[in-house]
Design a protein around this motif. Structure first.
Motif, PDB file in Angstrom:
ATOM      1  N   LYS A  79      44.265  50.114  36.462  1.00 17.08           N
ATOM      2  CA  LYS A  79      43.894  49.160  37.517  1.00 17.08           C
ATOM      3  C   LYS A  79      43.656  47.756  36.960  1.00 17.08           C
ATOM      4  CE  LYS A  79      43.619  51.750  41.242  1.00 17.08           C
ATOM      5  NZ  LYS A  79      44.513  51.595  42.339  1.00 17.08           N
ATOM      6  N   GLU A  80      43.036  47.671  35.793  1.00 16.92           N
ATOM      7  CA  GLU A  80      42.775  46.354  35.214  1.00 16.92           C
ATOM      8  C   GLU A  80      44.094  45.637  34.900  1.00 16.92           C
ATOM      9  OE1 GLU A  80      41.242  49.138  33.879  1.00 16.92           O
ATOM     10  OE2 GLU A  80      39.356  48.807  34.952  1.00 16.92           O
ATOM     11  N   TRP A  81      45.046  46.387  34.365  1.00 17.99           N
ATOM     12  CA  TRP A  81      46.354  45.805  34.073  1.00 17.99           C
ATOM     13  C   TRP A  81      47.016  45.326  35.357  1.00 17.99           C
ATOM     14  CZ3 TRP A  81      51.277  47.087  35.698  1.00 17.99           C
ATOM     15  CH2 TRP A  81      52.323  46.421  35.055  1.00 17.99           C
ATOM     16  N   GLU A  82      46.940  46.138  36.421  1.00 18.39           N
ATOM     17  CA  GLU A  82      47.526  45.748  37.698  1.00 18.39           C
ATOM     18  C   GLU A  82      46.897  44.463  38.228  1.00 18.39           C
ATOM     19  OE1 GLU A  82      47.294  48.910  40.546  1.00 18.39           O
ATOM     20  OE2 GLU A  82      48.520  50.257  39.334  1.00 18.39           O
ATOM     21  N   GLU A  83      45.569  44.381  38.161  1.00 19.36           N
ATOM     22  CA  GLU A  83      44.878  43.181  38.648  1.00 19.36           C
ATOM     23  C   GLU A  83      45.277  41.945  37.837  1.00 19.36           C
ATOM     24  OE1 GLU A  83      42.987  42.678  41.317  1.00 19.36           O
ATOM     25  OE2 GLU A  83      43.372  44.745  41.886  1.00 19.36           O
ATOM     26  N   ARG A  84      45.358  42.097  36.501  1.00 18.47           N
ATOM     27  CA  ARG A  84      45.777  40.964  35.660  1.00 18.47           C
ATOM     28  C   ARG A  84      47.182  40.510  36.027  1.00 18.47           C
ATOM     29  NH1 ARG A  84      43.956  43.887  31.309  1.00 18.47           N
ATOM     30  NH2 ARG A  84      46.086  44.276  30.635  1.00 18.47           N
ATOM     31  N   LYS A  85      48.093  41.466  36.224  1.00 15.07           N
ATOM     32  CA  LYS A  85      49.477  41.144  36.555  1.00 15.07           C
ATOM     33  C   LYS A  85      49.554  40.448  37.912  1.00 15.07           C
ATOM     34  CE  LYS A  85      53.015  41.641  34.115  1.00 15.07           C
ATOM     35  NZ  LYS A  85      53.350  40.605  33.177  1.00 15.07           N
ATOM     36  N   ILE A  86      48.798  40.930  38.884  1.00 15.81           N
ATOM     37  CA  ILE A  86      48.787  40.299  40.208  1.00 15.81           C
ATOM     38  C   ILE A  86      48.307  38.867  40.102  1.00 15.81           C
ATOM     39  CG2 ILE A  86      47.606  40.324  42.444  1.00 15.81           C
ATOM     40  CD1 ILE A  86      47.714  43.422  42.258  1.00 15.81           C
ATOM     41  N   ARG A  87      47.203  38.638  39.374  1.00 10.57           N
ATOM     42  CA  ARG A  87      46.694  37.261  39.210  1.00 10.57           C
ATOM     43  C   ARG A  87      47.715  36.377  38.500  1.00 10.57           C
ATOM     44  NH1 ARG A  87      42.308  38.520  36.078  1.00 10.57           N
ATOM     45  NH2 ARG A  87      41.752  40.488  36.981  1.00 10.57           N
ATOM     46  N   GLU A  88      48.368  36.945  37.475  1.00  6.65           N
ATOM     47  CA  GLU A  88      49.379  36.182  36.735  1.00  6.65           C
ATOM     48  C   GLU A  88      50.535  35.770  37.649  1.00  6.65           C
ATOM     49  OE1 GLU A  88      52.722  37.435  33.524  1.00  6.65           O
ATOM     50  OE2 GLU A  88      50.664  38.068  33.058  1.00  6.65           O
ATOM     51  N   ILE A  89      51.018  36.679  38.461  1.00  6.34           N
ATOM     52  CA  ILE A  89      52.130  36.378  39.370  1.00  6.34           C
ATOM     53  C   ILE A  89      51.707  35.356  40.416  1.00  6.34           C
ATOM     54  CG2 ILE A  89      53.581  37.372  41.185  1.00  6.34           C
ATOM     55  CD1 ILE A  89      53.696  39.933  39.413  1.00  6.34           C
ATOM     56  N   GLU A  91      49.370  33.083  40.130  1.00 13.02           N
ATOM     57  CA  GLU A  91      49.223  31.793  39.468  1.00 13.02           C
ATOM     58  C   GLU A  91      50.580  31.134  39.245  1.00 13.02           C
ATOM     59  OE1 GLU A  91      46.960  32.347  35.922  1.00 13.02           O
ATOM     60  OE2 GLU A  91      45.145  32.914  37.026  1.00 13.02           O
ATOM     61  N   LYS A  92      51.577  31.930  38.854  1.00 15.82           N
ATOM     62  CA  LYS A  92      52.924  31.380  38.664  1.00 15.82           C
ATOM     63  C   LYS A  92      53.493  30.820  39.961  1.00 15.82           C
ATOM     64  CE  LYS A  92      54.821  33.976  34.783  1.00 15.82           C
ATOM     65  NZ  LYS A  92      55.816  34.993  34.400  1.00 15.82           N
ATOM     66  N   GLU A  93      53.252  31.545  41.058  1.00 18.10           N
ATOM     67  CA  GLU A  93      53.767  31.108  42.356  1.00 18.10           C
ATOM     68  C   GLU A  93      53.073  29.847  42.853  1.00 18.10           C
ATOM     69  OE1 GLU A  93      53.394  34.438  44.965  1.00 18.10           O
ATOM     70  OE2 GLU A  93      55.107  35.475  44.097  1.00 18.10           O
ATOM     71  N   ASN A  94      51.828  29.631  42.452  1.00 14.70           N
ATOM     72  CA  ASN A  94      51.078  28.462  42.923  1.00 14.70           C
ATOM     73  C   ASN A  94      51.364  27.214  42.112  1.00 14.70           C
ATOM     74  OD1 ASN A  94      49.864  29.843  45.005  1.00 14.70           O
ATOM     75  ND2 ASN A  94      48.093  30.438  43.784  1.00 14.70           N
ATOM     76  N   LYS A  95      51.932  27.354  40.931  1.00 13.70           N
ATOM     77  CA  LYS A  95      52.216  26.184  40.104  1.00 13.70           C
ATOM     78  C   LYS A  95      53.456  25.472  40.627  1.00 13.70           C
ATOM     79  CE  LYS A  95      50.203  27.780  35.825  1.00 13.70           C
ATOM     80  NZ  LYS A  95      50.422  28.143  34.451  1.00 13.70           N
ATOM     81  N   PRO A  96      53.379  24.143  40.704  1.00 16.24           N
ATOM     82  CA  PRO A  96      54.582  23.406  41.165  1.00 16.24           C
ATOM     83  C   PRO A  96      55.656  23.436  40.091  1.00 16.24           C
ATOM     84  CG  PRO A  96      52.836  21.885  40.542  1.00 16.24           C
ATOM     85  CD  PRO A  96      52.273  23.274  40.442  1.00 16.24           C
ATOM     86  N   THR A  97      56.877  23.536  40.522  1.00 12.49           N
ATOM     87  CA  THR A  97      58.005  23.507  39.591  1.00 12.49           C
ATOM     88  C   THR A  97      58.679  22.154  39.680  1.00 12.49           C
ATOM     89  OG1 THR A  97      59.433  24.479  41.275  1.00 12.49           O
ATOM     90  CG2 THR A  97      58.378  25.989  39.746  1.00 12.49           C
ATOM     91  N   TRP A  98      58.842  21.498  38.541  1.00  5.88           N
ATOM     92  CA  TRP A  98      59.481  20.178  38.475  1.00  5.88           C
ATOM     93  C   TRP A  98      60.895  20.350  37.979  1.00  5.88           C
ATOM     94  CZ3 TRP A  98      56.480  16.773  40.709  1.00  5.88           C
ATOM     95  CH2 TRP A  98      55.094  17.011  40.743  1.00  5.88           C
TER      96      TRP A  98
END
Length: 99
Positions: A79-89, A91-98
């Motif tokens: 579960k901890e790994w799943e939560e980390r992966k969800i947060r990582e994904i 965060e990637k989606e929220n970052k603007p891409t230039w």
């Protein structure tokens, strides 16, 4: 930080958990009922080569991994790994891409 679950969400999660455990016990039952048949067939048809061992080992590995998942004893993808992966994904989606 623990997520705040409503009573309905907690019930749904508990229901899913019980279903996973019941599925494991069903898998274990089939394993215990079928493998004696496989052993008898092997010993009656070709007693010189004990191929039933491969069946027991292969199916046993699957059964063990099913049990580890059902009882949440996964050293790698827990579960901890799943939560980390969800947060990582997220965060990637929220970052603007230039570009």
């Amino acid at each position: 930080m623990e997520p705040n679950y409503t009573e309905a969400e907690r019930y749904y999660e508990a229901q899913k958990k019980v279903k996973e455990i019941r599925g494991f016990y069903g898998h274990l039952t089939v394993y215990l009922l079928c493998n004696p048949i496989v052993i008898v067939v092997n010993l009656m048809t070709s007693p010189g080569y004990l191929w039933f061992i491969w069946c027991l080992l292969g199916w046993g590995v699957g059964l063990i991994s099913h049990g580890l998942k059902a009882f949440e004893f996964s050293p790698f993808f827990n579960k901890e790994w799943e939560e980390r992966k969800i947060r990582e994904i997220l965060e990637k989606e929220n970052k603007p891409t230039w570009k």
